[in-house]
Design an enzyme around this catalytic site. Structure first.
Site, PDB file in Angstrom:
ATOM      1  N   ASP A   1       0.757  -1.313  -0.086  1.00  0.00           N
ATOM      2  CA  ASP A   1      -0.367   0.304   0.038  1.00  0.00           C
ATOM      3  C   ASP A   1       0.690   1.203  -0.014  1.00  0.00           C
ATOM      4  O   ASP A   1       2.066   1.279   0.405  1.00  0.00           O
ATOM      5  CB  ASP A   1      -0.408   0.251   1.043  1.00  0.00           C
ATOM      6  CG  ASP A   1      -2.291  -1.074   1.252  1.00  0.00           C
ATOM      7  OD1 ASP A   1      -2.452  -1.985  -0.185  1.00  0.00           O
ATOM      8  OD2 ASP A   1      -2.263  -1.765   2.213  1.00  0.00           O
TER       9      ASP A   1
ATOM     10  N   ASP B   1      -7.432  -1.446  -4.144  1.00  0.00           N
ATOM     11  CA  ASP B   1      -8.239  -1.198  -2.765  1.00  0.00           C
ATOM     12  C   ASP B   1      -8.942  -0.419  -4.035  1.00  0.00           C
ATOM     13  O   ASP B   1     -10.515  -0.260  -3.166  1.00  0.00           O
ATOM     14  CB  ASP B   1      -7.622  -0.644  -1.916  1.00  0.00           C
ATOM     15  CG  ASP B   1      -6.423  -1.061  -1.060  1.00  0.00           C
ATOM     16  OD1 ASP B   1      -7.148  -2.870  -1.400  1.00  0.00           O
ATOM     17  OD2 ASP B   1      -5.096  -1.051  -0.398  1.00  0.00           O
TER      18      ASP B   1
END
Length: 168
Positions: free
Chosen positions: A118, A136
């Site tokens: 991330d 995401d």
């Protein structure tokens, strides 16, 4: 373009964009050593390895948890892929494609690295959002698409449903 083809296009674009951004940032820059990179007063690029699922829940440090999450991602992607093939609207097909592409993108990370990479951190004042990636964001956009598709009447132009009863 049929709903299934639109969904497949969304899936492939999502998977490609997700992996390209992750590989480009991780291997093509020195972000790991020089983070955070300020993009705007409310956005930074950082490196976070998420060993859990959404929002870092259910963190898995062992191999068993890692591979269970990979298997769960692949099973969900397969089930949603079947739904995508049967989608009755382009919106539904694209929404499911975004979700499947995002799930596969994160599953690739988990299988290869043991965690999901991330890198986008949004914040303002004292508020801070979770760090996320393209996969995401695509999953969230896909869920929004599912909600919108469920709210649209099935009789709208271009929204004929496969499961609708044939006219008498």
């Amino acid at each position: 373009m049929s709903p299934a083809r639109a969904g497949l296009a969304a899936l492939l674009l999502t998977l490609a964009a997700d992996q390209a951004t992750k590989l480009g940032l991780y291997f093509g820059t020195d972000l790991v050593l020089t983070q955070p990179w300020r993009l705007a007063p409310f956005a930074d690029l950082v490196v976070v390895w998420n060993r859990g699922v959404s929002y870092g829940m259910f963190q898995q440090d062992g191999a068993l948890g890692r591979w269970l999450l990979v298997a769960l991602s692949l099973a969900a992607a397969a089930a949603l892929g079947v739904w995508m093939r049967r989608a009755g609207s382009r919106l539904l097909g694209v929404a499911l494609g975004l979700i499947v592409g995002g799930a596969l993108g994160n599953a690739v990370d988990r299988a290869v690295y043991g965690a999901v990479f991330d890198f986008v951190h949004l914040h303002a004042g004292g508020w801070s959002w979770y760090v996320f990636n393209v996969a995401d964001a695509a999953i969230v956009a896909g869920v929004v698409g599912l909600v919108l598709d469920s709210l649209l009447p099935s009789s709208a132009p271009g929204r004929a449903r496969e499961d609708a009863a044939p006219p008498l």
